[in-house]
Design a protein around this motif. Structure first.
Motif: not given
Ligand code: 5RP
Length: 232
Positions: A155-163
């Motif tokens: 929704e805020s226009g970001v993405s990426g891996q989480m750990g």
């Protein structure tokens, strides 16, 4: 350039803002550690201050330095908090929590009239996000919290891996509050205030490492000298 020497220079400059009688928030991390060390010297020389530590590690260091401590249950407000950061942008918004103390750090900063951030100048960025964003979470329902976080990122226009963060021993890192930390590799957070607001709405999120509008002054030490930036 010796990074540790730069951190100490930034800490020493922040110490100039400390006056007798102040109630101080004491940050966490390798830069804040220098500040506590230098503050301890002042206290032993007769300066009267009282501190609220932002972690058990800082509490132990402050006690060893002879700094009198109190809690936010016993006093109303703090005059000043001095703490480090993992990243800061030109609006003096921060990413914090690399050391895992973001929850207490934010509670203490929010209870302070002013927050001075001290760092070497590698922490200065145009846009936050290169440093993985720490998010402190409740272990219960972890996958649901991660899904909600991914939705907030989208929704805020970001993405990426989480750990989930692990300690040096390979076990899950446990914060002073007994929670876990998810590190989110987002690279570029174009609208940090918006993401901060969305993450704060997620029930399993205890707190996140975006410090929006909390820092009033940044003291950055680099090879060219010290830069002091005030929030506009
Ligand atoms: C701890 C923090 C620290 O302030 C941040 O990680 C910076 O640490 P250092 O001064 O060691 O670079 O937020 O939770």
């Amino acid at each position: 350039m010796d990074m540790d020497a730069l951190k100490r220079q930034a800490a020493a400059r922040a110490l100039e803002h400390v006056q007798d009688g102040m109630k101080l928030g004491l940050g966490t991390g390798s830069t804040a550690r220098h500040f506590v060390d230098l503050l301890g010297e002042k206290v032993r020389a007769g300066m009267k201050i009282v501190g609220v530590p932002t972690s058990e590690a800082t509490r132990a260091q402050a006690e060893a330095c002879g700094i009198p401590l109190t809690t936010l249950d016993d006093i109303d407000r703090l005059d000043l908090t001095v703490d480090g950061a993992d990243e800061m942008d030109p609006a003096l918004n921060l990413i914090k929590g690399g050391g895992g103390a973001l929850l207490r750090e934010k509670i203490v900063a929010a209870a302070s009239d002013r927050m001075i951030v001290i760092a070497d100048d590698t922490k200065w960025v145009d846009v936050l996000g290169r440093f993985p964003l720490p998010v402190e979470v409740i272990p219960f329902g972890l996958a649901a919290t991660e899904r909600a976080m991914a939705a907030a990122f989208a929704e805020s226009g970001v993405s990426g891996q989480m750990g989930v963060r692990k300690g040096r021993d390979g076990h899950v890192f446990i914060t002073d509050g007994g929670h876990w930390i998810i590190d989110a590799h987002l690279v570029r957070i174009n609208d940090a205030p918006r993401l901060a607001g969305l993450l704060s709405l997620i029930p399993g999120v205890v707190e996140h490492g975006l410090f929006i509008g909390l820092a009033s002054i940044a003291v950055l030490a680099g090879a060219q000298g010290i830069r002091v930036i005030e929030r506009r």
